[in-house]
Scaffold this motif. Structure first.
Motif, PDB file in Angstrom:
ATOM      1  N   UNK A   9       0.842  -1.197   0.000  1.00 25.30           N
ATOM      2  CA  UNK A   9       0.000   0.000   0.000  1.00 25.30           C
ATOM      3  C   UNK A   9       0.879   1.251   0.000  1.00 25.30           C
ATOM      4  N   UNK A  10       1.953   1.247   0.807  1.00 25.01           N
ATOM      5  CA  UNK A  10       2.864   2.398   0.837  1.00 25.01           C
ATOM      6  C   UNK A  10       3.570   2.585  -0.505  1.00 25.01           C
ATOM      7  N   UNK A  11       3.962   1.509  -1.127  1.00 25.86           N
ATOM      8  CA  UNK A  11       4.607   1.584  -2.442  1.00 25.86           C
ATOM      9  C   UNK A  11       3.627   2.151  -3.474  1.00 25.86           C
ATOM     10  N   UNK A  15       3.878   5.644  -5.503  1.00 32.03           N
ATOM     11  CA  UNK A  15       3.795   5.701  -6.966  1.00 32.03           C
ATOM     12  C   UNK A  15       2.718   6.683  -7.413  1.00 32.03           C
ATOM     13  N   UNK A  16       1.578   6.683  -6.726  1.00 37.74           N
ATOM     14  CA  UNK A  16       0.489   7.599  -7.069  1.00 37.74           C
ATOM     15  C   UNK A  16       0.926   9.041  -6.830  1.00 37.74           C
ATOM     16  N   UNK A  21       2.566  14.191  -8.908  1.00 39.82           N
ATOM     17  CA  UNK A  21       3.554  15.277  -8.953  1.00 39.82           C
ATOM     18  C   UNK A  21       4.043  15.520 -10.370  1.00 39.82           C
ATOM     19  N   UNK A  22       4.288  14.437 -11.110  1.00 37.07           N
ATOM     20  CA  UNK A  22       4.753  14.578 -12.494  1.00 37.07           C
ATOM     21  C   UNK A  22       3.690  15.240 -13.360  1.00 37.07           C
TER      22      UNK A  22
END
Length: 159
Positions: A9-11, A15-16, A21-22
């Protein structure tokens, strides 16, 4: 919660956030690019309107011994492919103005032919009325955009 599930979940959350941000940075960059293109085109338009007004006052434009210098439009020419970046409320007027400037430049190039044919007076009348029409058709059309993009001279007035 199971440690492997927490890690997954943290990974996923990381990623989200990275993707968000991108996307934000990409959209912000496009927004800044659009603002720069609008500001550059508007600055050139402001200069063109001022130069045409000064040209109207220049008596040498009527004398064939003085060359007529074409009105330069390097910013517009460079950004023609980016016409879609212009604000919707000015894009039509921008295209009209630059079409008119191109016409004036083409007309200037014909002055010698008019002179050689003994039609200098006809050229002068057409050129004069075209200069006056450009100013009357476009003066004030960009004032809100000039204000929005702060197209001002260092003295505090419009430049």
């Amino acid at each position: 919660m199971d440690p492997p599930v927490v890690a997954a979940v943290l990974t996923l959350a990381g990623s989200i956030l990275t993707l968000a941000g991108a996307v934000f940075l990409f959209r912000r960059g496009k927004s800044l690019e659009k603002q720069s293109i609008n500001r550059a085109i508007l600055a050139e338009i402001h200069r063109l309107l001022e130069v045409v007004k000064e040209h109207i006052d220049w008596k040498g434009r009527r004398d064939p011994k003085f060359p007529l210098i074409p009105f330069a439009t390097p910013v517009y020419e460079k950004h023609l492919d980016n016409i879609g970046s212009l604000d919707d409320e000015i894009v039509t007027q921008v295209v009209r103005l630059y079409g008119f400037v191109a016409y004036l430049n083409a007309l200037q190039a014909l002055r010698q032919q008019y002179h050689d044919a003994g039609k200098s007076a006809e050229f002068a009348e057409q050129y004069e009325s075209s200069l006056l029409r450009l100013v009357s058709d476009f003066e004030g059309k960009f004032d809100r955009a000039f204000e929005r993009y702060r197209i001002l001279d260092p003295g505090g007035g419009k430049s």
